[in-house]
Design a protein around this motif. Structure first.
Motif, PDB file in Angstrom:
ATOM      1  N   ARG A  45       0.782  -1.145   0.034  1.00 50.07           N
ATOM      2  CA  ARG A  45       0.181  -0.042   0.256  1.00 50.07           C
ATOM      3  C   ARG A  45       0.994   1.246  -0.138  1.00 50.07           C
ATOM      4  O   ARG A  45       0.493   2.256  -0.655  1.00 50.07           O
ATOM      5  CB  ARG A  45      -1.062  -0.097   1.304  1.00 50.07           C
ATOM      6  CG  ARG A  45      -2.077  -1.224   0.998  1.00 50.07           C
ATOM      7  CD  ARG A  45      -3.156  -0.855   1.942  1.00 50.07           C
ATOM      8  NE  ARG A  45      -2.504  -1.209   3.338  1.00 50.07           N
ATOM      9  CZ  ARG A  45      -2.678  -2.499   3.841  1.00 50.07           C
ATOM     10  NH1 ARG A  45      -3.232  -3.471   3.424  1.00 50.07           N
ATOM     11  NH2 ARG A  45      -2.440  -2.693   5.134  1.00 50.07           N
ATOM     12  N   GLU A  46       2.067   1.057   0.692  1.00 48.72           N
ATOM     13  CA  GLU A  46       2.714   2.338   0.681  1.00 48.72           C
ATOM     14  C   GLU A  46       3.449   2.539  -0.711  1.00 48.72           C
ATOM     15  O   GLU A  46       3.746   3.942  -1.171  1.00 48.72           O
ATOM     16  CB  GLU A  46       4.142   2.179   1.545  1.00 48.72           C
ATOM     17  CG  GLU A  46       4.908   3.158   1.793  1.00 48.72           C
ATOM     18  CD  GLU A  46       4.171   4.471   2.855  1.00 48.72           C
ATOM     19  OE1 GLU A  46       4.585   5.532   2.445  1.00 48.72           O
ATOM     20  OE2 GLU A  46       3.205   4.200   3.333  1.00 48.72           O
ATOM     21  N   VAL A  47       3.710   1.519  -1.515  1.00 47.51           N
ATOM     22  CA  VAL A  47       4.261   1.695  -2.721  1.00 47.51           C
ATOM     23  C   VAL A  47       3.243   2.340  -3.720  1.00 47.51           C
ATOM     24  O   VAL A  47       3.551   3.183  -4.465  1.00 47.51           O
ATOM     25  CB  VAL A  47       4.707   0.517  -3.307  1.00 47.51           C
ATOM     26  CG1 VAL A  47       4.883   0.522  -5.020  1.00 47.51           C
ATOM     27  CG2 VAL A  47       5.925  -0.225  -2.825  1.00 47.51           C
ATOM     28  N   ILE A  56       8.079   7.891  -6.610  1.00 47.27           N
ATOM     29  CA  ILE A  56       8.944   6.917  -7.271  1.00 47.27           C
ATOM     30  C   ILE A  56       8.451   6.867  -8.640  1.00 47.27           C
ATOM     31  O   ILE A  56       7.199   7.248  -9.123  1.00 47.27           O
ATOM     32  CB  ILE A  56       8.961   5.703  -6.675  1.00 47.27           C
ATOM     33  CG1 ILE A  56       7.229   5.009  -6.735  1.00 47.27           C
ATOM     34  CG2 ILE A  56       9.139   5.632  -5.402  1.00 47.27           C
ATOM     35  CD1 ILE A  56       7.155   3.764  -5.993  1.00 47.27           C
ATOM     36  N   ALA A  57       9.126   6.227  -9.547  1.00 43.76           N
ATOM     37  CA  ALA A  57       8.852   6.072 -11.205  1.00 43.76           C
ATOM     38  C   ALA A  57       8.040   4.647 -11.118  1.00 43.76           C
ATOM     39  O   ALA A  57       8.130   3.894 -10.282  1.00 43.76           O
ATOM     40  CB  ALA A  57      10.291   6.024 -11.913  1.00 43.76           C
ATOM     41  N   PRO A  58       7.194   4.651 -12.196  1.00 49.69           N
ATOM     42  CA  PRO A  58       6.321   3.378 -12.538  1.00 49.69           C
ATOM     43  C   PRO A  58       7.453   2.469 -12.585  1.00 49.69           C
ATOM     44  O   PRO A  58       6.827   1.184 -11.847  1.00 49.69           O
ATOM     45  CB  PRO A  58       5.772   3.753 -13.740  1.00 49.69           C
ATOM     46  CG  PRO A  58       5.592   5.229 -13.850  1.00 49.69           C
ATOM     47  CD  PRO A  58       7.085   5.667 -13.220  1.00 49.69           C
ATOM     48  N   ALA A  61       8.208   1.162  -8.995  1.00 49.53           N
ATOM     49  CA  ALA A  61       7.018   0.655  -8.411  1.00 49.53           C
ATOM     50  C   ALA A  61       6.806  -0.910  -8.876  1.00 49.53           C
ATOM     51  O   ALA A  61       6.515  -1.611  -7.981  1.00 49.53           O
ATOM     52  CB  ALA A  61       5.803   1.462  -8.652  1.00 49.53           C
ATOM     53  N   GLU A  62       7.056  -1.195 -10.084  1.00 50.65           N
ATOM     54  CA  GLU A  62       6.757  -2.716 -10.566  1.00 50.65           C
ATOM     55  C   GLU A  62       7.821  -3.447 -10.017  1.00 50.65           C
ATOM     56  O   GLU A  62       7.482  -4.710  -9.563  1.00 50.65           O
ATOM     57  CB  GLU A  62       6.780  -2.428 -11.929  1.00 50.65           C
ATOM     58  CG  GLU A  62       6.687  -3.925 -12.786  1.00 50.65           C
ATOM     59  CD  GLU A  62       5.304  -4.183 -12.480  1.00 50.65           C
ATOM     60  OE1 GLU A  62       4.647  -5.688 -12.384  1.00 50.65           O
ATOM     61  OE2 GLU A  62       4.226  -3.259 -12.067  1.00 50.65           O
ATOM     62  N   GLU A  67       9.083  -7.652  -5.836  1.00 48.35           N
ATOM     63  CA  GLU A  67       9.912  -7.883  -4.641  1.00 48.35           C
ATOM     64  C   GLU A  67       9.134  -8.561  -3.306  1.00 48.35           C
ATOM     65  O   GLU A  67       9.306  -9.178  -2.659  1.00 48.35           O
ATOM     66  CB  GLU A  67      10.840  -7.176  -4.423  1.00 48.35           C
ATOM     67  CG  GLU A  67      11.951  -7.339  -3.139  1.00 48.35           C
ATOM     68  CD  GLU A  67      12.962  -6.429  -3.094  1.00 48.35           C
ATOM     69  OE1 GLU A  67      13.510  -6.570  -1.899  1.00 48.35           O
ATOM     70  OE2 GLU A  67      12.996  -5.656  -3.797  1.00 48.35           O
ATOM     71  N   ILE A  68       8.181  -7.446  -3.308  1.00 43.49           N
ATOM     72  CA  ILE A  68       7.228  -7.710  -1.932  1.00 43.49           C
ATOM     73  C   ILE A  68       6.109  -9.103  -2.322  1.00 43.49           C
ATOM     74  O   ILE A  68       5.915  -9.491  -1.332  1.00 43.49           O
ATOM     75  CB  ILE A  68       6.492  -6.343  -1.683  1.00 43.49           C
ATOM     76  CG1 ILE A  68       7.396  -5.231  -1.371  1.00 43.49           C
ATOM     77  CG2 ILE A  68       5.536  -6.693  -0.483  1.00 43.49           C
ATOM     78  CD1 ILE A  68       6.868  -4.043  -1.124  1.00 43.49           C
TER      79      ILE A  68
END
Length: 403
Positions: A45-47, A56-58, A61-62, A67-68
């Motif tokens: 949710r923070e991302v 942050i850039a797209p 974010a991807e 990773e998460i």
């Protein structure tokens, strides 16, 4: 009723043991995986929030989502494993272990215990003890059933002397010295029946003049010949000895043994307790009494009884040194030991047995007047303890201080 109580107790104990194991299993399964999973979801949710704000850039974010996401899958997998193998597995293991323990305990009880025996109230136990007492075998029956001890190896010259003694007694059956000597040597050879017979002839010869010691010896030989059983015949001889000398220690020891053999620890305990308190510590009956008195007290309904500590005496070095002393020096050493005992009793107090020993010792060393003073003091000190006072009075009587 007994088995119902045992089953209820088993269930309660089992639940008490299993409950913490189950709680610990549940507590240990959730925190690590569940907490990690909540953290990873918060990170996702923070991302999304950072992406919306343009922090942050797209493409970043991807990458973070991927990773998460791997961490979320790993946490899900660990939670699934904990759910299937955590608390349930530990609970089953606990149940299996408890079942094994209870099964082993039941098997041990069935082997060593008496599950079919009825409850025995005290009145019933006393009745059974009386029945066993009344059904004892006679002396002849007990001797016939007694095991035969292995005869010791005897030197030829000693065997020849014993044979000569037997022939001499056979020629002169009214010789008390020969009968006493024959009884002693037959006993040493393990011929208990022959020893008993010789001692019996000696008692018959002496009649009413037989001493308490001679009667006790006959009773002891009858017990040995009967394989340790105190038969009615041996008890009758023992009673004769106690009528002649109610304070005879060996007779009282055998009286306590008679009560034990007939399952009456309540009667045996006071007899042996008194013998232990009277001493002396080196008497042959003290060691077996001291070894059994605690259990005997418990069986007699006196679990709080504490046996008296062994009375102190001179050590081996002092005894060895006394052998090399002159009579005057030896008397002086004894007087010093008596003075030490008196000083300790005056400062710290002591048992009635120690007061009795002090009175006897003072008379032995020739200080009867001071012994009377100690006896007077003891009467005041133990006035509220009749049993303790009786012990001191007995010593004073034997020392000639009372009428």
């Amino acid at each position: 009723m007994f088995w119902i109580i045992c089953a209820a107790t088993t269930i309660i104990v089992g639940l008490a043991i299993m409950a913490p194991l189950l709680r610990r299993g549940q507590a240990a399964a959730e925190p690590a995986a569940a907490f990690d999973l909540r953290v990873y979801r918060d990170q996702l949710r923070e991302v999304e929030r950072d992406l919306e704000r343009g922090v942050i850039a797209p493409e970043d974010a991807e990458r973070l989502r991927t990773e998460i996401g791997r961490k979320v899958l790993d946490a899900d997998r660990r939670m699934a494993q904990a759910a299937t193998g955590g608390a349930g597995g530990r609970g089953l293991l606990a149940v299996a272990l408890l079942a094994m323990l209870f099964a082993g305990a039941a098997a041990l009880y069935l082997r060593e215990g008496q599950p079919g025996r009825d409850d025995l109230p005290i009145a019933r136990r006393i009745a059974l003890a009386e029945a066993a007492y009344d059904s004892r075998p006679s002396q002849a029956e007990a001797e016939a059933e007694a095991p035969r001890p292995q005869a010791p190896e005897v030197p030829a010259d000693y065997a020849s002397l014993i044979q000569q003694l037997r022939e001499a007694v056979a020629k002169n059956p009214d010789d008390p010295q020969g009968l006493a000597l024959l009884a002693t040597n037959e006993m040493r050879l393990g011929n208990m029946a022959a020893a008993r017979e010789a001692q019996q002839r000696l008692i018959d010869l002496r009649g009413d003049d037989a001493t308490a010691g001679e009667l006790v010896r006959l009773s002891a030989l009858m017990i040995e010949a009967a394989g340790g059983v105190i038969t009615p015949d041996a008890e009758g001889v023992l009673a004769r000895a106690l009528r002649k000398d109610p304070a005879h220690p060996q007779a009282r020891y055998l009286l306590g043994m008679l009560q034990l053999q007939n399952d009456r620890p309540d009667r045996a305990f006071p007899v042996w307790r008194r013998l232990l308190e009277e001493g002396p510590e080196d008497a042959p009956w003290i060691a077996p009494i001291r070894a059994a008195i605690t259990d005997l007290a418990w069986l007699a309904g006196q679990p709080d009884y504490v046996p008296p500590a062994p009375l102190p005496g001179p050590d081996a070095q002092a005894m060895a040194a006394a052998e090399d002393m002159s009579p005057e020096d030896r008397q002086q050493m004894i007087a010093g030991m008596v003075s030490q005992l008196e000083a300790r009793l005056a400062q710290q107090g002591g048992t009635p047995e120690e007061w009795a020993r002090l009175i006897s010792s003072l008379v032995v060393i020739g200080n009867a007047d001071h012994a009377r003073e100690i006896w007077t003091e003891a009467q005041t000190r133990f006035a509220a303890q009749p049993e303790a006072l009786d012990i001191v009075r007995q010593a004073a009587t034997q020392a000639g201080l009372t009428q």
